[in-house]
Every structure is written in C-alpha cells, then in structure tokens.
Design an enzyme around this catalytic site. Sequence first.
Site, PDB file in Angstrom:
ATOM      1  N   PRO A 110       0.791  -1.232   0.000  1.00  0.00           N
ATOM      2  CA  PRO A 110       0.000   0.000   0.000  1.00  0.00           C
ATOM      3  C   PRO A 110       0.821   1.279   0.000  1.00  0.00           C
ATOM      4  O   PRO A 110       1.850   1.370   0.672  1.00  0.00           O
ATOM      5  CB  PRO A 110      -0.837  -0.112   1.286  1.00  0.00           C
ATOM      6  CG  PRO A 110      -0.121  -1.110   2.127  1.00  0.00           C
ATOM      7  CD  PRO A 110       0.535  -2.060   1.176  1.00  0.00           C
ATOM      8  N   ASN A 111       0.318   2.225  -0.773  1.00  0.00           N
ATOM      9  CA  ASN A 111       0.851   3.588  -0.885  1.00  0.00           C
ATOM     10  C   ASN A 111       2.161   3.682  -1.671  1.00  0.00           C
ATOM     11  O   ASN A 111       2.657   4.771  -1.931  1.00  0.00           O
ATOM     12  CB  ASN A 111       1.027   4.230   0.509  1.00  0.00           C
ATOM     13  CG  ASN A 111      -0.285   4.290   1.263  1.00  0.00           C
ATOM     14  OD1 ASN A 111      -1.258   4.831   0.742  1.00  0.00           O
ATOM     15  ND2 ASN A 111      -0.340   3.721   2.463  1.00  0.00           N
ATOM     16  N   ARG A 166       4.853  10.841  -2.665  1.00  0.00           N
ATOM     17  CA  ARG A 166       4.511  10.602  -1.263  1.00  0.00           C
ATOM     18  C   ARG A 166       5.711  10.921  -0.370  1.00  0.00           C
ATOM     19  O   ARG A 166       6.780  10.330  -0.526  1.00  0.00           O
ATOM     20  CB  ARG A 166       4.163   9.118  -1.135  1.00  0.00           C
ATOM     21  CG  ARG A 166       4.066   8.616   0.259  1.00  0.00           C
ATOM     22  CD  ARG A 166       4.079   7.089   0.301  1.00  0.00           C
ATOM     23  NE  ARG A 166       3.799   6.649   1.646  1.00  0.00           N
ATOM     24  CZ  ARG A 166       4.091   5.453   2.117  1.00  0.00           C
ATOM     25  NH1 ARG A 166       4.659   4.545   1.340  1.00  0.00           N
ATOM     26  NH2 ARG A 166       3.801   5.145   3.345  1.00  0.00           N
ATOM     27  N   TYR A 212      10.846   9.090   1.332  1.00  0.00           N
ATOM     28  CA  TYR A 212      10.902   8.033   0.315  1.00  0.00           C
ATOM     29  C   TYR A 212      11.563   8.452  -0.994  1.00  0.00           C
ATOM     30  O   TYR A 212      11.657   7.646  -1.917  1.00  0.00           O
ATOM     31  CB  TYR A 212       9.485   7.514   0.042  1.00  0.00           C
ATOM     32  CG  TYR A 212       8.829   6.932   1.276  1.00  0.00           C
ATOM     33  CD1 TYR A 212       9.332   5.775   1.875  1.00  0.00           C
ATOM     34  CD2 TYR A 212       7.726   7.545   1.866  1.00  0.00           C
ATOM     35  CE1 TYR A 212       8.750   5.249   3.009  1.00  0.00           C
ATOM     36  CE2 TYR A 212       7.123   7.022   3.009  1.00  0.00           C
ATOM     37  CZ  TYR A 212       7.645   5.874   3.572  1.00  0.00           C
ATOM     38  OH  TYR A 212       7.071   5.352   4.706  1.00  0.00           O
ATOM     39  N   ASN A 272       8.064  -5.377  -0.485  1.00  0.00           N
ATOM     40  CA  ASN A 272       7.896  -4.223   0.389  1.00  0.00           C
ATOM     41  C   ASN A 272       6.404  -4.173   0.718  1.00  0.00           C
ATOM     42  O   ASN A 272       5.595  -3.720  -0.089  1.00  0.00           O
ATOM     43  CB  ASN A 272       8.351  -2.925  -0.279  1.00  0.00           C
ATOM     44  CG  ASN A 272       8.311  -1.745   0.691  1.00  0.00           C
ATOM     45  OD1 ASN A 272       7.690  -1.831   1.754  1.00  0.00           O
ATOM     46  ND2 ASN A 272       8.958  -0.656   0.328  1.00  0.00           N
ATOM     47  N   ALA A 316       2.858  -0.636   5.079  1.00  0.00           N
ATOM     48  CA  ALA A 316       2.364  -0.674   6.461  1.00  0.00           C
ATOM     49  C   ALA A 316       1.837  -2.054   6.867  1.00  0.00           C
ATOM     50  O   ALA A 316       1.756  -2.347   8.071  1.00  0.00           O
ATOM     51  CB  ALA A 316       1.282   0.381   6.646  1.00  0.00           C
ATOM     52  N   ASP A 358       1.772 -15.651   7.144  1.00  0.00           N
ATOM     53  CA  ASP A 358       1.352 -17.028   6.836  1.00  0.00           C
ATOM     54  C   ASP A 358       1.516 -17.340   5.349  1.00  0.00           C
ATOM     55  O   ASP A 358       1.919 -18.448   4.984  1.00  0.00           O
ATOM     56  CB  ASP A 358      -0.107 -17.242   7.251  1.00  0.00           C
ATOM     57  CG  ASP A 358      -0.282 -17.340   8.763  1.00  0.00           C
ATOM     58  OD1 ASP A 358       0.738 -17.449   9.477  1.00  0.00           O
ATOM     59  OD2 ASP A 358      -1.436 -17.303   9.222  1.00  0.00           O
ATOM     60  N   GLU A 416      12.353  -9.267   2.538  1.00  0.00           N
ATOM     61  CA  GLU A 416      11.593  -8.091   2.991  1.00  0.00           C
ATOM     62  C   GLU A 416      12.447  -6.848   2.759  1.00  0.00           C
ATOM     63  O   GLU A 416      13.616  -6.819   3.145  1.00  0.00           O
ATOM     64  CB  GLU A 416      11.293  -8.243   4.489  1.00  0.00           C
ATOM     65  CG  GLU A 416      10.660  -7.008   5.124  1.00  0.00           C
ATOM     66  CD  GLU A 416      10.464  -7.160   6.644  1.00  0.00           C
ATOM     67  OE1 GLU A 416      10.667  -8.275   7.176  1.00  0.00           O
ATOM     68  OE2 GLU A 416      10.131  -6.156   7.286  1.00  0.00           O
ATOM     69  N   HIS A 463      12.565  -2.396   2.853  1.00  0.00           N
ATOM     70  CA  HIS A 463      12.001  -1.082   3.166  1.00  0.00           C
ATOM     71  C   HIS A 463      12.940  -0.019   2.633  1.00  0.00           C
ATOM     72  O   HIS A 463      14.170  -0.155   2.750  1.00  0.00           O
ATOM     73  CB  HIS A 463      11.806  -0.903   4.673  1.00  0.00           C
ATOM     74  CG  HIS A 463      10.915  -1.951   5.246  1.00  0.00           C
ATOM     75  ND1 HIS A 463       9.560  -1.943   5.053  1.00  0.00           N
ATOM     76  CD2 HIS A 463      11.205  -3.083   5.926  1.00  0.00           C
ATOM     77  CE1 HIS A 463       9.039  -3.015   5.620  1.00  0.00           C
ATOM     78  NE2 HIS A 463      10.018  -3.729   6.153  1.00  0.00           N
ATOM     79  N   SER A 500      12.936   3.187   3.714  1.00  0.00           N
ATOM     80  CA  SER A 500      13.421   3.932   4.883  1.00  0.00           C
ATOM     81  C   SER A 500      13.970   2.958   5.925  1.00  0.00           C
ATOM     82  O   SER A 500      13.679   1.759   5.887  1.00  0.00           O
ATOM     83  CB  SER A 500      12.269   4.739   5.491  1.00  0.00           C
ATOM     84  OG  SER A 500      11.241   3.865   5.941  1.00  0.00           O
ATOM     85  N   ARG A 514      12.471   5.249  12.922  1.00  0.00           N
ATOM     86  CA  ARG A 514      11.191   5.966  12.809  1.00  0.00           C
ATOM     87  C   ARG A 514      10.286   5.654  14.009  1.00  0.00           C
ATOM     88  O   ARG A 514      10.755   5.224  15.045  1.00  0.00           O
ATOM     89  CB  ARG A 514      10.557   5.625  11.451  1.00  0.00           C
ATOM     90  CG  ARG A 514      11.477   6.024  10.273  1.00  0.00           C
ATOM     91  CD  ARG A 514      10.850   5.733   8.937  1.00  0.00           C
ATOM     92  NE  ARG A 514       9.640   6.511   8.738  1.00  0.00           N
ATOM     93  CZ  ARG A 514       8.742   6.267   7.778  1.00  0.00           C
ATOM     94  NH1 ARG A 514       8.947   5.265   6.929  1.00  0.00           N
ATOM     95  NH2 ARG A 514       7.664   7.008   7.659  1.00  0.00           N
TER      96      ARG A 514
HETATM   97  C1  DQA Z   1       8.055   1.281   4.164  1.00  0.00           C
HETATM   98  C2  DQA Z   1       8.065   1.542   5.666  1.00  0.00           C
HETATM   99  C3  DQA Z   1       6.690   1.294   6.259  1.00  0.00           C
HETATM  100  O1  DQA Z   1       6.697   1.543   7.656  1.00  0.00           O
HETATM  101  C4  DQA Z   1       5.675   2.216   5.620  1.00  0.00           C
HETATM  102  O2  DQA Z   1       4.380   1.930   6.122  1.00  0.00           O
HETATM  103  C5  DQA Z   1       5.703   2.172   4.135  1.00  0.00           C
HETATM  104  C6  DQA Z   1       6.987   2.102   3.463  1.00  0.00           C
HETATM  105  C7  DQA Z   1       9.404   1.635   3.519  1.00  0.00           C
HETATM  106  O3  DQA Z   1       9.634   1.207   2.397  1.00  0.00           O
HETATM  107  O4  DQA Z   1      10.217   2.354   4.114  1.00  0.00           O
HETATM  108  O5  DQA Z   1       4.663   2.261   3.476  1.00  0.00           O
HETATM  109  O6  DQA Z   1       7.810  -0.086   3.938  1.00  0.00           O
END
Ligand code: DQA
Length: 142
Positions: free
Chosen positions: A10-11, A18, A23, A72, A75, A85, A96, A98, A100, A105
């Site tokens: 998401p996002n 954003r 980011y 990624n 949230a 799962d 995984e 990220h 940031s 944070r």
């Molecule tokens: C994120 C970090 C997450 O906490 C956040 O909700 C994101 C982006 C990152 O890529 O830094 O949407 O996954």
Amino acid sequence: MKTILILNGPNLNLLGRREPDVYGARSFDDYLQELRAQYPDVQIDYFQSNHEGALIDKLHEVGFTIDGIVLNAGAYTHTSIALHDAIRAITAPVVEVHISNVHQREPFRHQSFISAACRGVICGFGLDSYRLAVEALVNSEK
Ligand code: DQA
C-alpha cells in the site's frame, strides 16, 4: 534465466509524490527501468496493490514457481499475520525490503510481522534496498 517478482504494498504506487523527504522524489517506474537494465539476465516482474488480499493472492500465484520475491509490504509489514502465513506457505524465498530505515522511525514501525517468515531483510538504503534484495536473490539458492 531467473525470474524475480518485486511486490509492492500500500501507498507505494505514490513513490515520488509521497513524503519525498522520507521516500525520495523518484517514481518506482523510473527506478524499475534502471534496475532492469542493471540485471539484463534476470526477468524482473512487478506488481503493486493497496489491498492485503491481492498481495496474498499474488504470493500464492507465483510463490511455487518463481526464483524469488522482493516484498515491500508497506504498512502491512507492521500489521499482517496473514502475509506472514502466506510467505510461510510458499516455497520461493522472500526478501523483505524497506526504503526507509524503519528502526529510526516511529515505534510502531519497529515491529515486523513478516521478517520471521522471510529469507532476509534489507532496509534503509532508499530505492537501492530493492537492488540489494535482487542481488541477494540472484546469488542465493532456492
Ligand atoms: C516502508 C516503511 C513502512 O513503515 C511504511 O508503512 C511504508 C513504506 C518503507 O519502504 O520504508 O509504506 O515499507
């Protein structure tokens, strides 16, 4: 030829617009072109969804045949036992990532529900986190 899926949650469709201070100012499509050019011998597929179930469906769809997944989860990282799962249910290795450094944070970002199910975790290197994850998958056995 190895096939790797980058799966964004998401996002992350809003990268570039954003919170650019967190980011960066670059769109993911723009970055992806560069990443694909850096790995001409790897097929890098891409899927993004703002919906938890769609991310899980994608993991199920590709997770028994593909060479690796760069995830990624946005949230959902911090909330989703269902994603944990799903990662455990499939056979492909999942890294995984990220953009940031979530540990620098808010405290609610310090917990990941998916890390324990993943092959490894890369965070805090901006968009280069994705390349580092691809590199790790290219170099690893299934
Ligand atoms: C994120 C970090 C997450 O906490 C956040 O909700 C994101 C982006 C990152 O890529 O830094 O949407 O996954």
